[in-house]
Write an enzyme that holds these catalytic residues in place. Structure first.
Site, PDB file in Angstrom:
ATOM      1  CG  ASP A  31      -3.801 -20.133  24.994  1.00  0.00           C
ATOM      2  OD1 ASP A  31      -3.832 -21.070  24.188  1.00  0.00           O
ATOM      3  OD2 ASP A  31      -4.028 -19.033  25.131  1.00  0.00           O
TER       4      ASP A  31
ATOM      5  CG  LEU B 126      -5.598 -32.081  14.175  1.00  0.00           C
ATOM      6  CD1 LEU B 126      -6.813 -31.112  14.245  1.00  0.00           C
ATOM      7  CD2 LEU B 126      -5.394 -32.480  15.826  1.00  0.00           C
TER       8      LEU B 126
ATOM      9  N   GLY C  20     -12.906 -23.995   2.942  1.00  0.00           N
ATOM     10  CA  GLY C  20     -12.741 -22.601   3.813  1.00  0.00           C
ATOM     11  C   GLY C  20     -11.708 -23.171   4.894  1.00  0.00           C
TER      12      GLY C  20
ATOM     13  CB  CYS D 214      -5.725 -25.508   7.792  1.00  0.00           C
ATOM     14  SG  CYS D 214      -5.407 -25.823   9.679  1.00  0.00           S
TER      15      CYS D 214
ATOM     16  CE  LYS E 125     -14.155 -30.667   9.011  1.00  0.00           C
ATOM     17  NZ  LYS E 125     -13.128 -31.277   8.854  1.00  0.00           N
TER      18      LYS E 125
HETATM   19  C1  UDX Z   1      -7.434 -29.302   7.186  1.00  0.00           C
HETATM   20  C2  UDX Z   1      -6.685 -30.491   6.670  1.00  0.00           C
HETATM   21  O1  UDX Z   1      -7.355 -31.736   6.124  1.00  0.00           O
HETATM   22  C3  UDX Z   1      -5.697 -30.833   8.054  1.00  0.00           C
HETATM   23  O2  UDX Z   1      -4.775 -32.157   7.420  1.00  0.00           O
HETATM   24  C4  UDX Z   1      -5.093 -29.982   8.626  1.00  0.00           C
HETATM   25  O3  UDX Z   1      -4.321 -30.296   9.489  1.00  0.00           O
HETATM   26  C5  UDX Z   1      -5.778 -28.629   8.831  1.00  0.00           C
HETATM   27  O4  UDX Z   1      -6.558 -28.435   7.633  1.00  0.00           O
HETATM   28  P1  UDX Z   1      -9.879 -28.852   8.289  1.00  0.00           P
HETATM   29  O5  UDX Z   1      -9.351 -27.307   7.741  1.00  0.00           O
HETATM   30  O6  UDX Z   1     -10.055 -28.911   9.779  1.00  0.00           O
HETATM   31  O7  UDX Z   1      -8.456 -29.671   8.116  1.00  0.00           O
HETATM   32  O8  UDX Z   1     -10.866 -29.361   7.585  1.00  0.00           O
HETATM   33  P2  UDX Z   1     -10.892 -30.131   6.358  1.00  0.00           P
HETATM   34  O9  UDX Z   1     -11.813 -31.532   6.371  1.00  0.00           O
HETATM   35  O10 UDX Z   1      -9.779 -30.656   5.621  1.00  0.00           O
HETATM   36  O11 UDX Z   1     -11.815 -29.433   4.963  1.00  0.00           O
HETATM   37  C6  UDX Z   1     -11.130 -28.207   4.787  1.00  0.00           C
HETATM   38  C7  UDX Z   1     -12.097 -27.663   3.506  1.00  0.00           C
HETATM   39  O12 UDX Z   1     -12.539 -28.159   2.513  1.00  0.00           O
HETATM   40  C8  UDX Z   1     -13.584 -27.391   4.275  1.00  0.00           C
HETATM   41  O13 UDX Z   1     -14.299 -26.233   3.935  1.00  0.00           O
HETATM   42  C9  UDX Z   1     -14.602 -28.433   3.534  1.00  0.00           C
HETATM   43  O14 UDX Z   1     -15.683 -28.013   3.538  1.00  0.00           O
HETATM   44  C10 UDX Z   1     -13.848 -28.448   2.166  1.00  0.00           C
HETATM   45  N1  UDX Z   1     -13.822 -29.660   1.461  1.00  0.00           N
HETATM   46  C11 UDX Z   1     -13.410 -30.638   1.954  1.00  0.00           C
HETATM   47  C12 UDX Z   1     -14.610 -29.813   0.206  1.00  0.00           C
HETATM   48  O15 UDX Z   1     -15.000 -28.658  -0.065  1.00  0.00           O
HETATM   49  N2  UDX Z   1     -14.575 -30.970  -0.454  1.00  0.00           N
HETATM   50  C13 UDX Z   1     -13.991 -31.880   0.097  1.00  0.00           C
HETATM   51  O16 UDX Z   1     -14.112 -33.177  -0.671  1.00  0.00           O
HETATM   52  C14 UDX Z   1     -13.538 -31.994   1.495  1.00  0.00           C
END
Ligand code: UDX
Length: 432
Positions: free
Chosen positions: A5, A138, A257, A260, A320
């Site tokens: 990195d 992931l 949020g 990603c 999250k």
């Molecule tokens: C996401 C994708 O799931 C993953 O496959 C990709 O590689 C990266 O982006 P991540 O951002 O780490 O992963 O979290 P994720 O669990 O997907 O949640 C994303 C957002 O959606 C969070 O803010 C979460 O609070 C929200 N969420 C998730 C909801 O509001 N409702 C749900 O039912 C699920």
């Protein structure tokens, strides 16, 4: 495996065997890898040597949202040129170097990387290489689990050789033969999806756009539930059992949020604009999501019409649970809105508190005990569904808070009946 990195702080921390962010289970994996002599860390200056002895190089740098909403590929470009410089010094290779694009890049990103590797070589002869796309799915907070037990592994390339090299590399995960204490394992092999470069790149964006749209749709349904007296938690359960819909990512609340979904949906819309293509569904997905935090403020103001001088607790600050990541965290936005309305904000988070304190300026405070945040609060918003917050004792909370004793459950994880019985006002999202 050597991980590099350009951020010396990150490298130094990892060289001391300390993972510099919160990710359950990752420290143990790093400890094991270093102990067994299979894992080491180096600064970006070591890239030449590492490329020289590697069969496969993963590019896993950030592609943040640029000013126009598109993906900023400057980090990817820097690394690609450096790989080109390193390959230029090499006479020949028995097998081509496989350069794996893990970073999320728009369709065409792989070809761009190939071109920049050539450019980095500065017109000198260059050892053979092939670029493949291997999108990352992931989730933060469950990264170790998602890596070891993925739903699928996607690899895109425009020739057969590197696809087979990647299949061999992932074999212990595909066949679930790697050593771990994390049993039980799934009995079936993990699907290994071989595809072309462009399709693999699109799969990543399409997956995130689809999931973001799914959450926005259940959030829109939750508004209709509020108007009609239905309960969105029951509705989600009822539709999720339909195999075509699926029960995951149907939790209504403050919306999505993180690092990603926001940037990837934005990059996909930006890419469409370049083709002169409209994206009405993606536009609506974003619009619904942006409205969610306003819905939370609306629920607060319904019971607390003038928030000036009132205390509001924000429970959970990371975007999250199980991560300390504050990128795109709804808590920051809600805190800003509340402060502009004159409220005093007290934030709590089990791991992101310190980071949040640096971002929440003037008029906000961060504490490290949820009950301390609730002491004397007129209202509270449960923003992030950490386990410790799901288990709050409503009777204790009722004795600590002041009227109107309002709890806005931004993730629909509390039991409305027990919170109401304890003498609190409960407002979820779409719960009748
Ligand atoms: C996401 C994708 O799931 C993953 O496959 C990709 O590689 C990266 O982006 P991540 O951002 O780490 O992963 O979290 P994720 O669990 O997907 O949640 C994303 C957002 O959606 C969070 O803010 C979460 O609070 C929200 N969420 C998730 C909801 O509001 N409702 C749900 O039912 C699920």
């Amino acid at each position: 495996m050597t991980c590099l990195d350009r951020d010396d702080g990150i490298t130094r921390s990892l060289q001391k065997q300390k993972v510099p962010f919160h990710e359950p289970g990752l420290q143990e994996i790093v400890d094991r890898g270093v102990r067994d002599g299979r894992l080491s860390f180096a600064g970006a200056g070591g890239l030449d040597g590492v490329v020289g002895s590697a069969d496969v190089v993963f590019v896993a740098v950030g592609t943040p949202q640029g000013e126009d909403g598109s993906a900023d590929l400057s980090n990817v470009a820097d690394v690609a040129r450096q790989i080109g410089r390193a390959l230029a010094g090499e006479a020949s290779r028995e097998r081509p170097l496989v350069v794996v694009n893990k970073s999320t890049v728009p369709v065409g990103g792989g070809d761009y990387v190939s071109a920049l590797i050539e450019e980095g070589a500065g017109g000198q002869g260059i050892a053979r290489f092939e670029v493949v796309s291997n999108p990352e799915f992931l989730r933060e907070g469950s990264a170790v689990h998602d890596t070891l037990f993925p739903d699928r592994i996607v690899v895109g390339a425009d020739s057969r050789g590197p696809l087979e090299a990647m299949r061999a590399l992932y074999e212990p995960i595909i066949d679930q033969t790697f050593p771990t204490g994390l049993d039980p394992r799934p009995r079936d092999a993990v699907p290994f999806v071989r595809t072309d470069l462009a399709s693999a790149e699109m799969i990543k964006y399409a997956a995130n756009a689809f999931l973001a749209a799914k959450i926005s749709l259940i959030n829109e349904i939750s508004t209709l539930c509020e108007l009609t007296g239905a309960d969105v938690v029951r509705v989600a359960n009822g539709i999720g059992l339909d195999g075509r819909i699926g029960s995951r990512f149907l939790n209504a609340g403050l919306g999505w949020g993180g690092s990603c979904f926001p940037k990837d949906v934005s990059a996909l819309r930006a890419a469409a604009r370049e083709y002169g293509q409209e994206t009405p569904l993606l536009d609506a997905t974003v619009a619904v999501n942006e409205a969610q935090h306003k819905r939370a403020i609306g629920k607060l103001r319904h019971h607390l019409p003038d928030p000036r001088g009132k205390r509001v607790a924000l429970l959970g600050l990371s975007f999250k649970p199980n991560t300390d990541d504050l990128r795109g965290a709804p808590s920051l936005r809600i805190a800003r809105s509340l402060r502009s309305l004159g409220a005093t904000v007290i934030g709590y988070d089990p791991v992101a508190g310190k980071g949040a304190a640096a971002l929440l300026h003037g008029g906000s405070k961060v504490v490290f005990d949820p009950y301390e945040a609730l002491e004397g609060a007129h209202a509270a918003v449960l923003v992030t569904e950490w386990e410790v917050l799901r288990g709050l004792d409503p009777n204790r909370v009722a004795t600590l808070m002041r009227d109107p004793r309002l709890i806005v459950d931004g993730r629909n994880v509390l039991d409305p009946a027990s919170w109401r019985e304890a003498g609190l006002r409960y407002a979820g999202f779409g719960r009748g």
